[in-house]
Design an enzyme around this catalytic site. Structure first.
Site, short mmCIF file in Angstrom:
data_model
loop_
_atom_site.label_atom_id
_atom_site.label_comp_id
_atom_site.label_asym_id
_atom_site.label_seq_id
_atom_site.Cartn_x
_atom_site.Cartn_y
_atom_site.Cartn_z
N GLY A 252 0.79 -1.23 0.00
CA GLY A 252 0.00 0.00 0.00
C GLY A 252 0.82 1.28 0.00
O GLY A 252 0.29 2.35 0.31
N GLU A 294 5.04 -5.67 1.62
CA GLU A 294 4.66 -6.10 0.27
C GLU A 294 4.39 -4.94 -0.68
O GLU A 294 3.25 -4.75 -1.12
CB GLU A 294 3.41 -6.97 0.37
N PRO A 295 5.40 -4.13 -1.00
CA PRO A 295 5.14 -3.06 -1.97
C PRO A 295 4.89 -3.62 -3.37
O PRO A 295 5.60 -4.52 -3.81
CB PRO A 295 6.45 -2.25 -1.95
N TYR A 338 -11.24 4.19 -10.89
CA TYR A 338 -11.00 4.84 -9.60
C TYR A 338 -10.96 6.37 -9.67
O TYR A 338 -10.67 7.02 -8.67
CB TYR A 338 -9.65 4.43 -9.00
N CYS A 366 -15.05 2.18 -27.31
CA CYS A 366 -16.42 2.65 -27.54
C CYS A 366 -17.15 2.93 -26.23
O CYS A 366 -18.13 2.24 -25.90
CB CYS A 366 -17.18 1.64 -28.38
N1 LLP Z 1 -0.34 -7.14 -0.43
C1 LLP Z 1 -1.64 -7.45 -0.57
C2 LLP Z 1 -2.19 -8.52 0.25
C3 LLP Z 1 -2.44 -6.77 -1.48
O1 LLP Z 1 -3.72 -7.08 -1.59
C4 LLP Z 1 -1.88 -5.74 -2.27
C5 LLP Z 1 -2.70 -5.01 -3.25
C6 LLP Z 1 -0.51 -5.46 -2.12
C7 LLP Z 1 0.23 -6.18 -1.18
C8 LLP Z 1 0.20 -4.40 -2.93
O2 LLP Z 1 -0.34 -3.13 -2.73
P1 LLP Z 1 0.40 -1.86 -3.35
O3 LLP Z 1 1.71 -1.75 -2.64
O4 LLP Z 1 0.59 -2.09 -4.79
O5 LLP Z 1 -0.51 -0.73 -3.09
N2 LLP Z 1 -5.84 -1.95 -8.71
C9 LLP Z 1 -5.65 -0.99 -7.64
C10 LLP Z 1 -4.79 -1.53 -6.52
C11 LLP Z 1 -5.31 -2.82 -5.93
C12 LLP Z 1 -4.37 -3.36 -4.90
C13 LLP Z 1 -4.78 -4.73 -4.46
N3 LLP Z 1 -3.92 -5.28 -3.48
C14 LLP Z 1 -5.06 0.29 -8.25
O6 LLP Z 1 -4.84 0.33 -9.44
O7 LLP Z 1 -4.84 1.26 -7.53
#
Ligand code: LLP
Length: 436
Positions: A252, A294-295, A338, A366
């Site tokens: 996140g 978990e980036p 989003y 489209c």
């Molecule tokens: N760990 C878990 C368990 C997750 O569900 C996610 C993302 C991550 C790590 C990685 O999160 P990040 O660091 O990338 O924010 N499609 C959406 C984002 C969905 C994220 C889902 N899970 C977007 O385009 O913003």
């Protein structure tokens, strides 16, 4: 240019002739060679971000494992880079899992998430000898216990908890996950988390080795991590029926999509997460677990740039000027889904000092909602110009579709003046090769 400094990959350079270079490659020449639309990745940028996450976290909490959230962009060549940097991989499907295994990621560094893993996917995880299946709910607990019994093994697992931490409005409700009203994880507040831990010690074939939670994506403040870690640590301190080897506050980590965005830096996230970990370990007398972060977006997002060619231009006097490009919602659904904001530059007009005009960049699909950027000030654009949209490396091509039977774009990695195709462009024949 602020936009280049704040949103483009680190190797981006504007030459004295006013040309855009990334990874030592001239983007206009690349566009001729590869044809648009295509995505580029600056692999030096990816390596640098991996190092930054590994170092900043391990400097404060020396037992941190960085794991790449591969849903941001799962690709064989990218897996190779992140694995060389010592990262693990978070996978959420049989597809991502298979790619991670084939790419040589060690099974103990593959974290298998997901709220509805199928029996086939769980079988696959056991065949691959995963030790980090992150169980998300009661159905999966029971399923995995019987599968482990059938296969005659005791399966190491983690569980995903939902600590009920609200996020501010900067995180979209669709990507907010650590609240009670969420499909993910065992909630602490309604007793499910406690029930799950006790069930696991009654089941004979599961061994709980760690706890995970993921609050949402992206998080623009560090506070929720602190609140989440505290709440989860306090909760698990009441149990003595499992051995806490790993603790994961998920991913996140935010990145700047526009010149105005200024999310926390890696070292700010590291400082809050690691210091809170150290505090709760002594406060609640916990054994020191491995910290797993978990980036996803942060690793591949800012390294990626989408390159399009402008086609049709429609000017409705006093209403709007539409600039259509040869991609759109099929390769990047984020603005439509989003309301995500992006920057753009006109690659072949970086020298253009004339007054800018307000335009809306739309795709070729489209749908009226196929808008990539609404109201952006750019130099006057002509058909044939090249548009570059930065921070396109995460959740763009990974969420791409073949809507309107458009092939998905080519993806090219750039480093030291060399370009290499890391995913081929689909052909029209690819689009219906599965039809019978
Ligand atoms: N760990 C878990 C368990 C997750 O569900 C996610 C993302 C991550 C790590 C990685 O999160 P990040 O660091 O990338 O924010 N499609 C959406 C984002 C969905 C994220 C889902 N899970 C977007 O385009 O913003």
């Amino acid at each position: 240019m602020d936009v280049i400094k704040n949103t483009f990959p680190i190797t981006t350079n504007i030459t004295s002739a006013g040309k855009l270079e990334i990874g030592g490659c001239d983007i206009e020449s690349l566009a001729q060679k590869h044809q648009t639309p295509f995505y580029i990745y600056d692999t030096h940028h990816i390596e640098q971000v991996c190092d930054e996450y590994v170092n900043e976290f391990n400097n404060i909490y020396d037992n941190t494992q960085v794991v790449y959230g591969s849903k941001a962009f799962a690709n064989k060549s990218i897996f190779k880079i992140i694995s060389e940097k010592g990262l693990g991989v978070d996978v959420v499907s049989g597809g991502e899992l298979t790619l991670a295994v084939l790419s040589g990621i060690p099974p103990d560094k593959i974290y298998f998430h997901g709220n509805n893993k199928t029996p086939t996917e769980l079988e696959l995880a056991q065949e691959a000898k995963l030790t980090k299946i992150v169980v998300d709910g009661f159905y999966e607990l029971e399923l995995l216990n019987s599968l482990s019994k059938k296969n005659g093994i005791v399966q190491d697992i983690m569980i995903r908890l939902s600590p009920a931490i609200e996020l501010d409005e900067r995180t979209h409700e669709y990507t907010t996950t650590g609240i009670l009203d969420s499909k993910f994880g065992f909630a602490i507040d309604n007793g499910d988390a406690e029930k799950a831990i006790n069930l696991i010690s009654e089941y004979g074939n599961l061994n709980l080795i760690g706890i995970h939670f993921h609050l949402g994506s992206p998080l623009f403040s560090t506070k929720p991590y602190e609140l989440g870690i505290r709440k989860v640590a306090q909760f698990i301190s009441d149990f003595n029926n499992f051995d806490l080897q790993e603790f994961s506050p998920g991913g996140g980590f935010a990145v700047p999509y526009t010149r105005e965005d200024s999310p926390p830096k890696v070292k700010d996230y590291a400082s809050v997460i690691c210091n809170t970990m150290n505090d709760v370990i002594s406060e609640f007398n916990l054994p020191k677990p491995k910290l797993v972060i978990e980036p996803g977006r942060a690793i591949t997002g800012p390294a990626g740039v989408a390159i399009y060619t402008v086609g049709a231009i429609k000017n409705i006097e006093n209403v709007r000027k539409f600039i259509s490009v040869d991609g759109g919602m099929g390769d990047n659904i984020r603005p439509a889904l989003y309301g995500a904001k992006y920057e753009a530059i006109v690659v072949n007009r970086l020298w253009d000092e004339r007054p800018k005009e307000k335009v809306t960049i739309v795709g070729k699909y489209c749908e009226s909602g196929d808008i990539l950027i609404k109201d952006i000030e750019l130099p006057e654009i002509k058909s044939g110009d090249l548009i570059a949209i930065p921070v396109s490396g995460a959740y763009s091509t990974s969420m791409a579709s073949n809507y309107n039977m458009n092939p998905r774009p080519e993806i090219v990695s750039l480093k030291d003046g060399m370009d290499q195709i890391i995913r081929k462009r689909e052909t029209f024949a690819d689009l219906f090769k599965m039809d019978v």
